[in-house]
Design a protein around this motif. Structure first.
Motif, PDB file in Angstrom:
ATOM      1  N   ASP A  14       0.795  -1.231   0.000  1.00 27.62           N
ATOM      2  CA  ASP A  14       0.000   0.000   0.000  1.00 27.62           C
ATOM      3  C   ASP A  14       0.825   1.278   0.000  1.00 27.62           C
ATOM      4  N   PHE A  15       2.169   1.142  -0.036  1.00 24.42           N
ATOM      5  CA  PHE A  15       3.034   2.316   0.072  1.00 24.42           C
ATOM      6  C   PHE A  15       4.180   2.259  -0.938  1.00 24.42           C
ATOM      7  N   ILE A  16       4.625   3.433  -1.310  1.00 21.83           N
ATOM      8  CA  ILE A  16       5.822   3.562  -2.139  1.00 21.83           C
ATOM      9  C   ILE A  16       6.939   4.101  -1.244  1.00 21.83           C
ATOM     10  N   LEU A  17       7.944   3.284  -0.956  1.00 20.90           N
ATOM     11  CA  LEU A  17       9.054   3.702  -0.111  1.00 20.90           C
ATOM     12  C   LEU A  17      10.072   4.463  -0.951  1.00 20.90           C
ATOM     13  N   THR A  18      10.515   5.601  -0.454  1.00 22.08           N
ATOM     14  CA  THR A  18      11.441   6.437  -1.232  1.00 22.08           C
ATOM     15  C   THR A  18      12.782   6.565  -0.509  1.00 22.08           C
ATOM     16  N   GLU A  19      13.126   7.747  -0.049  1.00 18.69           N
ATOM     17  CA  GLU A  19      14.459   7.958   0.519  1.00 18.69           C
ATOM     18  C   GLU A  19      14.628   7.305   1.884  1.00 18.69           C
ATOM     19  N   ARG A  20      15.861   6.834   2.132  1.00 19.56           N
ATOM     20  CA  ARG A  20      16.177   6.273   3.438  1.00 19.56           C
ATOM     21  C   ARG A  20      16.502   7.411   4.391  1.00 19.56           C
ATOM     22  N   LEU A  21      15.845   7.432   5.535  1.00 16.87           N
ATOM     23  CA  LEU A  21      16.029   8.518   6.503  1.00 16.87           C
ATOM     24  C   LEU A  21      17.083   8.201   7.543  1.00 16.87           C
ATOM     25  N   GLY A  22      17.297   6.933   7.812  1.00 17.78           N
ATOM     26  CA  GLY A  22      18.280   6.551   8.818  1.00 17.78           C
ATOM     27  C   GLY A  22      18.216   5.065   9.076  1.00 17.78           C
ATOM     28  N   SER A  23      19.205   4.555   9.787  1.00 15.43           N
ATOM     29  CA  SER A  23      19.221   3.127  10.086  1.00 15.43           C
ATOM     30  C   SER A  23      19.914   2.877  11.410  1.00 15.43           C
TER      31      SER A  23
END
Length: 417
Positions: A14-23
């Motif tokens: 249900d979602f489009i994942l884009t930029e990585r914010l952190g890990s």
């Protein structure tokens, strides 16, 4: 770490994942958009199942349970959670302002008025949690998010249900923000969150945590010590001065002055006030000397880098993007020499460094790569120099010294030209 081996984010129905914010150790957080007409922005915390052991699984389940049951304007909202064969996904409220750590770094220090409002919001959320016997146990600026001017506590990965009389001994959280009971591996209770809040407030006002250390033993020693923080800063300044690290010494002297100058204002005993004034004059005098030496060192460094910069430009004629970045660097340097605003110069250097670092990543081994590395190192040094200088100026602008002329002396010493 979820999907750490791949640049592409995982797929979610249900979602489009884009930029990585952190890990972190067990999870990676992405910005995402809900599919369909709403295009709602959310943050998705992705936890790889294969990284979970028994303890981390229990932590994750507790985090989900807590976030599903709490609703508060200063606590990030868990909208949903789903899973597939590889990952568990926490769908979280999107906070567009980033985290408090980045906010503090971008402004070097926060004015007391802003710090006070932020503290009130954190305290409000913490009281709400403690009233429900929930302790966060990992409060730090990186785990506090901004939505406009509203703070929200986030990352409940170490949170626990704890009554006020419950005691734990498991080490949790981040060392710089841990209460002494945790650092010393003693029994602790829910009040450890209050220590973390105090450290956060200190960092907001002074731009750094009060007990920066390289190990638990050093951290414990600093917390146990009765020596004032400002005294320790002076000792560090003197040591750096003796080691010939002028820029670092100047930074420590000015940090010490940030503590001493307000102390004079609030000191009521006349004799102690005079002693503090004498110390401030002494440290401001040495800072003034170091200021001239650091300015000279930086000018010499930039002159020495000019020849290699010219050679690098000649070698980059067939690389338009790299050449444009090098021309940008030369242009910033020229403008700075004729009086460019330091904040503007720092922003320009950071943009330029972004381009040059991309070029370095794609550059094969060879002479041009060596020269490019030298150029980047030189520009980074200049950017760091400007960053410290801006921080010093802003810090001294915010302090007062009974409106006496001594304040002008301190401010002058900490404004490197």
């Amino acid at each position: 770490m979820a999907s750490s081996s791949s640049f592409a984010p995982p797929k979610l129905d249900d979602f489009i994942l884009t930029e990585r914010l952190g890990s972190g150790t067990y999870a990676t957080v992405y910005k995402a958009y809900r599919k369909g007409d709403s295009r709602e922005a959310v943050a998705v915390k992705v936890v790889a199942k294969k990284t979970l052991n028994k303890a981390s699984t229990e932590n994750l389940l507790t985090e989900i349970e807590i976030l599903k049951t709490v609703r508060h304007p200063h606590i990030v909202q868990l909208k949903d959670f789903v899973w597939d064969s590889e990952n568990i996904y926490l769908i979280l409220e999107w906070c567009s302002g980033g985290d408090l750590s980045r906010f503090i770094r971008s402004r070097r220090i926060l004015p007391e008025g802003i710090a006070r409002r932020f503290l009130q919001q954190i305290a409000c959320a913490l009281q709400f949690l403690h009233d429900r016997n929930i302790s966060h146990l990992d409060l730090k600026p990186q785990n506090i998010l901004l939505c406009g001017s509203v703070l929200k506590l986030a990352d409940f990965g170490f949170a626990q249900y704890m009554s006020p009389w419950d005691e734990k001994s498991v080490l949790r959280g981040s060392p710089l923000y841990m209460a002494p009971e945790m650092v010393c591996r003693r029994q602790y209770d829910s009040r450890v969150d209050l220590w973390s809040v105090g450290v956060i407030l200190y960092e907001a006002l002074f731009g750094r945590a009060p007990f920066a250390s390289r190990s638990f033993s050093e951290l414990e020693e600093k917390i146990r010590s009765n020596q004032p923080i400002d005294k320790e800063l002076v000792l560090q300044a003197v040591q750096k001065d003796q080691d010939g690290e002028r820029s670092a010494a100047l930074s420590f002297y000015c940090s010490a002055l940030e503590h001493f100058v307000p102390a004079i204002y609030y000191e009521t005993d006349r004799q102690r006030k005079d002693i503090l004034r004498q110390k401030v004059r002494q440290y401001a005098s040495r800072a003034e000397e170091l200021k001239a030496l650091v300015a000279s060192d930086n000018k010499l460094m930039f002159e020495e880098a000019r020849t290699s910069r010219d050679i690098l430009r000649e070698m980059s004629r067939e690389q338009p993007r790299l050449l444009a970045a090098l021309e940008m660097a030369s242009d910033i340097i020229a403008k700075e020499q004729i009086g460019m605003d330091e904040n503007e110069a720092l922003d320009e250097y950071q943009k330029c460094l972004g381009e040059l670092l991309l070029a370095l990543a794609a550059e094969p081994q060879g002479r041009r790569r060596e020269l490019l590395h030298v150029e980047i190192k030189s520009l980074m040094s200049r950017a760091e120099y400007l960053k410290k200088n801006i921080k010093m100026q802003e810090a001294e602008r915010d302090v007062s010294l009974d409106r006496e002329p001594l304040a002008d002396s301190v401010r002058s010493s900490c404004c490197v030209q």
